[in-house]
Design an enzyme around this catalytic site. Sequence first.
Site, mmCIF file in Angstrom:
data_model
loop_
_atom_site.group_PDB
_atom_site.id
_atom_site.type_symbol
_atom_site.label_atom_id
_atom_site.label_comp_id
_atom_site.label_asym_id
_atom_site.label_seq_id
_atom_site.Cartn_x
_atom_site.Cartn_y
_atom_site.Cartn_z
ATOM 1 N N PRO A 62 0.816 -1.216 0.000
ATOM 2 C CA PRO A 62 0.000 0.000 0.000
ATOM 3 C C PRO A 62 0.853 1.270 0.000
ATOM 4 O O PRO A 62 1.929 1.307 0.602
ATOM 5 C CB PRO A 62 -0.799 -0.105 1.308
ATOM 6 C CG PRO A 62 -0.019 -1.026 2.176
ATOM 7 C CD PRO A 62 0.820 -1.897 1.298
ATOM 8 N N CYS A 117 1.434 28.933 -15.834
ATOM 9 C CA CYS A 117 0.993 29.556 -17.081
ATOM 10 C C CYS A 117 0.243 28.549 -17.964
ATOM 11 O O CYS A 117 0.679 28.234 -19.069
ATOM 12 C CB CYS A 117 2.232 30.082 -17.787
ATOM 13 S SG CYS A 117 1.907 30.931 -19.299
ATOM 14 N N GLU A 118 -0.844 27.994 -17.413
ATOM 15 C CA GLU A 118 -1.663 27.031 -18.154
ATOM 16 C C GLU A 118 -3.107 27.194 -17.690
ATOM 17 O O GLU A 118 -3.367 27.274 -16.489
ATOM 18 C CB GLU A 118 -1.252 25.585 -17.826
ATOM 19 C CG GLU A 118 0.182 25.267 -18.107
ATOM 20 C CD GLU A 118 0.369 24.260 -19.235
ATOM 21 O OE1 GLU A 118 -0.646 23.849 -19.840
ATOM 22 O OE2 GLU A 118 1.520 23.927 -19.495
ATOM 23 N N TYR A 160 1.374 10.891 -3.685
ATOM 24 C CA TYR A 160 1.390 11.413 -5.052
ATOM 25 C C TYR A 160 1.197 12.931 -5.046
ATOM 26 O O TYR A 160 0.597 13.496 -5.957
ATOM 27 C CB TYR A 160 0.362 10.685 -5.933
ATOM 28 C CG TYR A 160 0.484 9.185 -5.781
ATOM 29 C CD1 TYR A 160 1.600 8.532 -6.289
ATOM 30 C CD2 TYR A 160 -0.459 8.438 -5.080
ATOM 31 C CE1 TYR A 160 1.765 7.165 -6.104
ATOM 32 C CE2 TYR A 160 -0.299 7.075 -4.888
ATOM 33 C CZ TYR A 160 0.815 6.445 -5.413
ATOM 34 O OH TYR A 160 0.980 5.102 -5.221
HETATM 35 C C1 LIG Z 1 1.916 2.427 -7.306
HETATM 36 C C2 LIG Z 1 2.135 1.034 -6.881
HETATM 37 C C3 LIG Z 1 1.728 0.607 -5.603
HETATM 38 C C4 LIG Z 1 0.961 1.492 -4.642
HETATM 39 O O1 LIG Z 1 -0.296 1.832 -5.076
HETATM 40 P P1 LIG Z 1 -1.308 2.588 -4.070
HETATM 41 O O2 LIG Z 1 -2.523 2.787 -4.846
HETATM 42 O O3 LIG Z 1 -0.649 3.867 -3.687
HETATM 43 O O4 LIG Z 1 -1.502 1.700 -2.890
HETATM 44 C C5 LIG Z 1 2.037 -0.689 -5.233
HETATM 45 N N1 LIG Z 1 2.697 -1.529 -6.068
HETATM 46 C C6 LIG Z 1 3.078 -1.160 -7.302
HETATM 47 C C7 LIG Z 1 3.801 -2.129 -8.154
HETATM 48 C C8 LIG Z 1 2.811 0.134 -7.746
HETATM 49 O O5 LIG Z 1 3.181 0.493 -8.980
#
Ligand SMILES: *Cc1c(COP(=O)(O)O)cnc(C)c1O
Length: 430
Positions: A286, A354-355, A383
């Site tokens: 996660p 500037c978008e 993110y």
């Molecule tokens: C991005 C990613 C995650 C995490 O995804 P979440 O939605 O943030 O839990 C786990 N494993 C892989 C391989 C990923 O690319």
Amino acid sequence: MTLPPHLTVKEGHLHIGSHDTVALAKKYGTPLYVTDEQRIRANFMAYREALTGYYDRVQMLYAAKANGNLAVLRVFADMGAGADVFSAGELYLALVAGMRPEHLLFNGSSKTAEDLKLAVQKNVRVSLDSIDEMKQLNEIARAMGTTVECSFRVNPAMEVPTHPKIATGLATSKFGIPAGQIKEAYRAAVEASNIVPVGLHCHIGSQILDVAPFAKEAEVLVKVAKEVTDLGVTLRFLDMGGGLGIPYNHTTEAAPTPQEYADAVMPVFLDGIEKAGIKPAFWVEPGRNLMGDSTVLLTCVNSVKTTHKTFVNVDAGFNLLARPVMYDSYHEVIVANKAELAPAGRCTVTGPICETGDILAHDRDLPEVAPGDVIALLDTGAYGFSMSSQYNSRPRCAEIMVNGGMEAPMRRAETIIDLKMTMESLPWQK
Ligand SMILES: *Cc1c(COP(=O)(O)O)cnc(C)c1O
């Protein structure tokens, strides 16, 4: 709007933990990311306990791309987590943070020879995305006179209810090996001189607000695990990836709890491994669910303008928070210094880039907003900073961590001088 327990309103100001966000904005300047360590810990414990309630061989691998700050990685390392790393940089930072190599998995669909070499050097297992990549890894390990443990990422060919850009398990996605070709991949790995296949990996997507797709994923995983076991491979871990979502809209959205995730997934997993006669560790990756709600992005109002609608121009844009523009995503907005005032009108919160598309929040009912007010964008821990850029030659902002009564910067703000630090003067441009 309901707030998670670490966010409260006291004397009209939004607080994170015991800290007044308005005072933090004043002290450190804006834009500013503020993360609550205690919230990260609580999220992590809830997730792990839900899983260990079913099975004792659980390993949490935090998805480092959600938020790669070393201070954050150290919190996870301290709680015994490893990490899903997707680049040499993430691998390096996870090791610096003190994570153990055996708790890391080097994922990715397009790794370089240097990436693979680094994994072998650091004793980190590799999740392979193709037979081609397996052959390259085998050659690298052979040249280094060693063997390397690996898993393959299986593409479960599943539709999942999320934004198309973050659905990763579709039959048409670039990720993984189709279930129909996976036996061939393991067979080739068994035959390869310096590769030891020990795991099976899957990741169906992100921001998934229903547990049914995860139960289906577990079903695919244990089915493939049985086939692979029948080939003579000893699977030591099955990795479910990440993807459990969070409620970004605090009024209309609900997300399954980690307990509901575990209740949906673990019976399928336990039944499947029993039928296959194996006892692999359960790995899960996660990112968003652990980090998302731990953080607020504080941004200051520069000006307010009413044309066909009211625009609130703030000092953070998609350079610092790309999600609204990239995924049409929603983040709750609170005027941190007027958190108790009733809405007085509808506002669109826009950044300085500037978008035309540089909009952080569309048509929100906010109190009367004026220059100098501090706006908090909630749920920006995953993110958020990790997808930031210097677009428009804007230095990235600072990140601070709060923990109980303590607070400290975990990243200083970049300066305008930093912008040119990696640029070179050309010899013909005196
Ligand atoms: C991005 C990613 C995650 C995490 O995804 P979440 O939605 O943030 O839990 C786990 N494993 C892989 C391989 C990923 O690319």
